[in-house]
Design a protein around this motif. Structure first.
Motif, PDB file in Angstrom:
ATOM      1  N   ASP A  18       0.814  -1.223   0.000  1.00 50.94           N
ATOM      2  CA  ASP A  18       0.000   0.000   0.000  1.00 50.94           C
ATOM      3  C   ASP A  18       0.844   1.268   0.000  1.00 50.94           C
ATOM      4  OD1 ASP A  18      -2.468  -1.320  -0.030  1.00 50.94           O
ATOM      5  OD2 ASP A  18      -2.440  -1.577   2.154  1.00 50.94           O
ATOM      6  N   ASP A  19       2.145   1.136  -0.192  1.00 48.48           N
ATOM      7  CA  ASP A  19       3.064   2.270  -0.140  1.00 48.48           C
ATOM      8  C   ASP A  19       3.322   2.805  -1.546  1.00 48.48           C
ATOM      9  OD1 ASP A  19       4.763   4.126   0.995  1.00 48.48           O
ATOM     10  OD2 ASP A  19       6.370   2.703   1.411  1.00 48.48           O
ATOM     11  N   PHE A  20       3.053   4.095  -1.762  1.00 47.26           N
ATOM     12  CA  PHE A  20       3.276   4.723  -3.058  1.00 47.26           C
ATOM     13  C   PHE A  20       4.768   4.699  -3.376  1.00 47.26           C
ATOM     14  CE2 PHE A  20       4.198   8.656  -5.499  1.00 47.26           C
ATOM     15  CZ  PHE A  20       3.534   8.315  -6.667  1.00 47.26           C
ATOM     16  N   ALA A  21       5.110   4.121  -4.541  1.00 47.48           N
ATOM     17  CA  ALA A  21       6.510   3.981  -4.942  1.00 47.48           C
ATOM     18  C   ALA A  21       6.897   4.939  -6.052  1.00 47.48           C
ATOM     19  CB  ALA A  21       6.776   2.545  -5.396  1.00 47.48           C
ATOM     20  N   GLY A  22       5.948   5.362  -6.865  1.00 41.32           N
ATOM     21  CA  GLY A  22       6.290   6.245  -7.971  1.00 41.32           C
ATOM     22  C   GLY A  22       5.201   6.271  -9.018  1.00 41.32           C
ATOM     23  N   TYR A  23       5.637   6.704 -10.165  1.00 42.71           N
ATOM     24  CA  TYR A  23       4.728   7.089 -11.226  1.00 42.71           C
ATOM     25  C   TYR A  23       5.326   6.576 -12.535  1.00 42.71           C
ATOM     26  CZ  TYR A  23       2.927  11.095 -14.041  1.00 42.71           C
ATOM     27  OH  TYR A  23       2.357  11.915 -14.956  1.00 42.71           O
ATOM     28  N   TRP A  24       4.569   5.797 -13.299  1.00 42.63           N
ATOM     29  CA  TRP A  24       5.022   5.234 -14.580  1.00 42.63           C
ATOM     30  C   TRP A  24       4.101   5.737 -15.682  1.00 42.63           C
ATOM     31  CZ3 TRP A  24       6.005   3.048 -10.043  1.00 42.63           C
ATOM     32  CH2 TRP A  24       7.232   2.392  -9.860  1.00 42.63           C
ATOM     33  N   ARG A  41      12.275   8.663  -3.754  1.00 38.57           N
ATOM     34  CA  ARG A  41      13.685   8.447  -3.408  1.00 38.57           C
ATOM     35  C   ARG A  41      13.878   7.242  -2.477  1.00 38.57           C
ATOM     36  NH1 ARG A  41      17.340  13.236  -1.202  1.00 38.57           N
ATOM     37  NH2 ARG A  41      15.402  14.341  -1.613  1.00 38.57           N
ATOM     38  N   ARG A  42      12.940   7.000  -1.576  1.00 38.57           N
ATOM     39  CA  ARG A  42      13.091   5.867  -0.648  1.00 38.57           C
ATOM     40  C   ARG A  42      13.056   4.513  -1.375  1.00 38.57           C
ATOM     41  NH1 ARG A  42       8.110   8.169   0.549  1.00 38.57           N
ATOM     42  NH2 ARG A  42       6.292   6.872   0.086  1.00 38.57           N
ATOM     43  N   PHE A  43      12.648   4.520  -2.661  1.00 36.03           N
ATOM     44  CA  PHE A  43      12.608   3.283  -3.444  1.00 36.03           C
ATOM     45  C   PHE A  43      13.708   3.223  -4.503  1.00 36.03           C
ATOM     46  CE2 PHE A  43       8.233   3.272  -1.815  1.00 36.03           C
ATOM     47  CZ  PHE A  43       8.168   1.967  -1.349  1.00 36.03           C
TER      48      PHE A  43
END
Length: 189
Positions: A72-78, A103-105
């Protein structure tokens, strides 16, 4: 137009919607994430970009923008968007690939993982004949990812200065892959 929810081993790629504004605000406010994309954006700029991205996704069936989540953690945008600006007809059979990662990913392979799924979706599900990606010439990490995915250097050019703040390095590199090259990557990989 309809966009599929896509899944990889670790990612759920959900079609971008107005509900993702808070995630895009967090992502685009990070100056390091936005270093090669014209710098951190203010709320008004992010809201305008989101409206534009949603309209852009309506230009070609199946293409668009995705919010990526690890659990459920937002990682980014593709994105696998229709080429060209919103006032142009999309180039049939083509899509433009891209991503921005929280950045955390970084350095966990999620950019490649999500992009590989969008290549698969574009070529296998949508029948695209060519997918390309743009990278700032100074963004060597992005270029390494694109090369590792099997995209090839196509050209270098200067980006439109109107799209970036004054002082931005406009040198840009395009990478691309054809349907035939994708089939070779799949067979060889």
């Amino acid at each position: 137009m309809y966009q599929a929810t896509l899944r990889t081993e670790r990612l759920r790629l959900t079609p971008l919607s107005p509900a993702h504004l808070r995630h895009q605000l967090e992502l685009d406010a990070d100056a390091e994430v936005m270093r090669h994309l014209g710098g951190a954006r203010r709320r008004e700029q992010v809201e305008e970009a989101l409206r534009g991205n949603l309209a852009d996704a309506d230009r070609a069936p199946g293409l668009g923008y995705w919010a990526g989540f690890v659990e459920d953690d937002f990682a980014g945008y593709w994105l696998l968007r229709p080429p060209g600006s919103g006032d142009q007809e999309p180039v049939p059979g083509e899509g433009e690939l891209g991503c921005k990662i929280m950045r955390r990913f970084w350095r966990q392979g999620l950019g490649s993982e999500g992009s590989r799924e969008l290549l698969r979706h574009g070529f296998d599900d949508l029948g695209l004949t060519r997918i390309f990606a743009m990278s700032a010439a100074a963004n060597t990490a992005s270029q390494a990812t694109l090369t590792a995915l099997g995209l090839r250097h196509a050209r270098e050019f200067l980006a439109d200065a109107d799209d970036f703040p004054p002082g931005t390095d406009l040198r840009t590199t395009e990478f691309s892959m054809t349907q035939e090259e994708w089939q070779g990557v799949r067979v060889g990989g």
